[in-house]
Motif scaffolding. Sequence first.
Motif, PDB file in Angstrom:
ATOM      1  N   MET A   1       0.720  -0.890  -0.036  1.00  0.00           N
ATOM      2  CA  MET A   1      -0.110   0.025   0.144  1.00  0.00           C
ATOM      3  C   MET A   1       0.841   1.099  -0.112  1.00  0.00           C
ATOM      4  SD  MET A   1      -3.038   0.729   2.521  1.00  0.00           S
ATOM      5  CE  MET A   1      -3.193   2.281   3.522  1.00  0.00           C
ATOM      6  N   LYS A   2       0.552   2.209  -0.753  1.00  0.00           N
ATOM      7  CA  LYS A   2       1.373   3.545  -1.026  1.00  0.00           C
ATOM      8  C   LYS A   2       0.977   4.584   0.196  1.00  0.00           C
ATOM      9  CE  LYS A   2       2.124   2.840  -5.811  1.00  0.00           C
ATOM     10  NZ  LYS A   2       2.129   3.626  -7.137  1.00  0.00           N
ATOM     11  N   LYS A   3       1.861   5.256   0.608  1.00  0.00           N
ATOM     12  CA  LYS A   3       1.566   6.208   1.786  1.00  0.00           C
ATOM     13  C   LYS A   3       1.280   7.427   0.766  1.00  0.00           C
ATOM     14  CE  LYS A   3       5.100   4.589   5.051  1.00  0.00           C
ATOM     15  NZ  LYS A   3       6.117   5.111   5.790  1.00  0.00           N
ATOM     16  N   PRO A   4       0.432   8.210   1.417  1.00  0.00           N
ATOM     17  CA  PRO A   4       0.180   9.502   0.770  1.00  0.00           C
ATOM     18  C   PRO A   4       1.267  10.408   1.076  1.00  0.00           C
ATOM     19  CG  PRO A   4      -1.453   8.949   2.856  1.00  0.00           C
ATOM     20  CD  PRO A   4      -0.617   7.950   2.645  1.00  0.00           C
ATOM     21  N   SER A   5       1.370  11.574   0.436  1.00  0.00           N
ATOM     22  CA  SER A   5       2.535  12.341   0.329  1.00  0.00           C
ATOM     23  C   SER A   5       2.716  13.128   1.462  1.00  0.00           C
ATOM     24  CB  SER A   5       2.452  13.546  -0.782  1.00  0.00           C
ATOM     25  OG  SER A   5       1.428  14.049  -0.725  1.00  0.00           O
ATOM     26  N   ALA A   6       1.454  13.399   2.308  1.00  0.00           N
ATOM     27  CA  ALA A   6       1.447  14.234   3.514  1.00  0.00           C
ATOM     28  C   ALA A   6       2.113  13.221   4.629  1.00  0.00           C
ATOM     29  CB  ALA A   6      -0.123  14.451   3.965  1.00  0.00           C
ATOM     30  N   LYS A   7       1.996  11.948   4.636  1.00  0.00           N
ATOM     31  CA  LYS A   7       2.535  11.110   5.637  1.00  0.00           C
ATOM     32  C   LYS A   7       4.078  10.977   5.377  1.00  0.00           C
ATOM     33  CE  LYS A   7      -1.055   9.382   7.979  1.00  0.00           C
ATOM     34  NZ  LYS A   7      -1.257   9.444   9.226  1.00  0.00           N
ATOM     35  N   ILE A   8       4.343  10.924   4.232  1.00  0.00           N
ATOM     36  CA  ILE A   8       5.909  10.977   3.689  1.00  0.00           C
ATOM     37  C   ILE A   8       6.473  12.077   4.326  1.00  0.00           C
ATOM     38  CG2 ILE A   8       7.463  10.809   1.977  1.00  0.00           C
ATOM     39  CD1 ILE A   8       5.468   8.955   0.642  1.00  0.00           C
ATOM     40  N   ARG A   9       6.036  13.199   4.032  1.00  0.00           N
ATOM     41  CA  ARG A   9       6.480  14.550   4.499  1.00  0.00           C
ATOM     42  C   ARG A   9       6.788  14.659   6.229  1.00  0.00           C
ATOM     43  NH1 ARG A   9       3.015  16.590   0.646  1.00  0.00           N
ATOM     44  NH2 ARG A   9       4.223  17.530  -1.373  1.00  0.00           N
TER      45      ARG A   9
END
Length: 96
Positions: A1-9
């Motif tokens: 499952m891919k992480k949303p960009s906000a979570k990665i930031r």
Amino acid sequence: MKKPSAKIREEIGRLQQQLKQAETREAERIGRIALRAGLGEIEETALLAAFEDLAGRFRESEDQASGRKNAGGSRPAGTTPAVVEIGAAASGDSEA
């Protein structure tokens, strides 16, 4: 499952904070050792040159241990390391 960009930031921000704290701890540790060795009394430019030379020596020994030649040398060819005197000779005091 891919992480949303906000979570990665958020994760990047948290890791950057951890890195900053780790670097601060390391700097404080090295600073305490340097002060005990009397390096606090040496002129900053001479001290920087000595640290660069020391780092170069460690890099050379790592390169030799790994069998690499000319890997990552920070000093241009043909330059010589600075010599730093510690004690009265370094400060120019001649009270002896």
